[in-house]
Design an enzyme around this catalytic site. Structure first.
Site, mmCIF file in Angstrom:
data_model
loop_
_atom_site.group_PDB
_atom_site.id
_atom_site.type_symbol
_atom_site.label_atom_id
_atom_site.label_comp_id
_atom_site.label_asym_id
_atom_site.label_seq_id
_atom_site.Cartn_x
_atom_site.Cartn_y
_atom_site.Cartn_z
ATOM 1 N N CYS A 104 192.716 21.060 35.383
ATOM 2 C CA CYS A 104 193.414 21.156 36.672
ATOM 3 C C CYS A 104 194.049 19.833 37.100
ATOM 4 C CB CYS A 104 192.448 21.673 37.732
ATOM 5 S SG CYS A 104 191.839 23.337 37.367
ATOM 6 N N ASP A 124 189.123 21.312 43.553
ATOM 7 C CA ASP A 124 188.101 22.188 42.968
ATOM 8 C C ASP A 124 186.708 21.586 42.834
ATOM 9 O OD1 ASP A 124 190.460 23.582 42.675
ATOM 10 O OD2 ASP A 124 190.426 23.632 40.498
ATOM 11 N N LYS A 137 192.827 29.442 44.348
ATOM 12 C CA LYS A 137 193.786 29.552 43.258
ATOM 13 C C LYS A 137 193.104 30.095 42.013
ATOM 14 C CE LYS A 137 193.304 24.727 41.589
ATOM 15 N NZ LYS A 137 192.880 24.979 40.215
#
Length: 202
Positions: free
Chosen positions: A118, A21, A81
């Site tokens: 995350c 990310d 996601k």
């Protein structure tokens, strides 16, 4: 040997690089974002040289934008996601299985953001699947340095190994006689920038 605790030795076989990310919308808010991306990009270059497969995710890219160009993904296709864990990205578990070949993935190198979200959720999922996790501490970050450092401490308690970009690279290479060492050595000329990790040990 059965029952012997892993010392966390890295190697090319059975390893995968996970890049989490590192997207445009996070750029202004993440502590040491530029350095974390630069460190991750350097590790990605070495993994490509050595044949360690990389997998990339993006958190809700429709709203948060694509991965930053300086990460150097090239033709890598990120897995979008909404889950915090990278393993919650549709198709990523299958790609993880394929990345390990017949022997399967036994260890994962983990870079990206955010450490307490995350990175943490991905680490817990990987550990529960029996995959050894090596968090590259100078290639992960958060909006808050406090969250980042406390998350690293918590993740170490859970059984993840902490390393640095240079430490990971040299462990993967293992020998100065490696046929690609001269090429990789050029990526180690300049030490990684200080990302405020020394306070973690105080």
């Amino acid at each position: 040997m059965p029952g012997v605790r892993s010392v966390g030795r890295l190697g090319v076989r059975g390893s995968v690089l996970l890049l989490c990310d590192m997207q445009e919308k996070f750029r202004p808010n993440i502590v040491h974002f530029t350095d974390v991306v630069s460190n991750s990009a350097r590790l990605l270059q070495v993994c490509r040289i050595l044949g360690v497969p990389p997998l990339v995710t993006e958190q809700y890219p429709h709203g948060l934008g694509p991965s930053v160009p300086e990460l150097g993904l090239g033709d890598l296709r990120p897995f979008p996601k909404t889950a915090f864990s990278m393993l919650g990205a549709p198709g990523l578990l299958e790609a993880l299985g394929a990345a390990g070949g017949q022997e399967g993935v036994t260890r994962a190198l983990l870079c990206g953001i955010e450490t307490q979200a995350c990175i943490a959720c991905t680490t817990y999922d990987l550990l529960e699947k029996g995959i050894e996790v090596h968090i590259v501490a100078d290639a992960v970050s958060s909006r808050s340095q406090v969250d980042r450092l406390f998350a690293l401490s918590r993740l170490r308690q859970s059984g993840a190994f902490l390393t640095t970009v240079e430490g990971a690279i040299l462990q993967l290479v293992q020998d100065a006689a490696h046929p690609r060492f001269k090429e990789i050595q050029k990526l180690l000329v300049h030490p990684s920038p200080d990302t405020g990790l020394l306070s973690f040990f105080h």
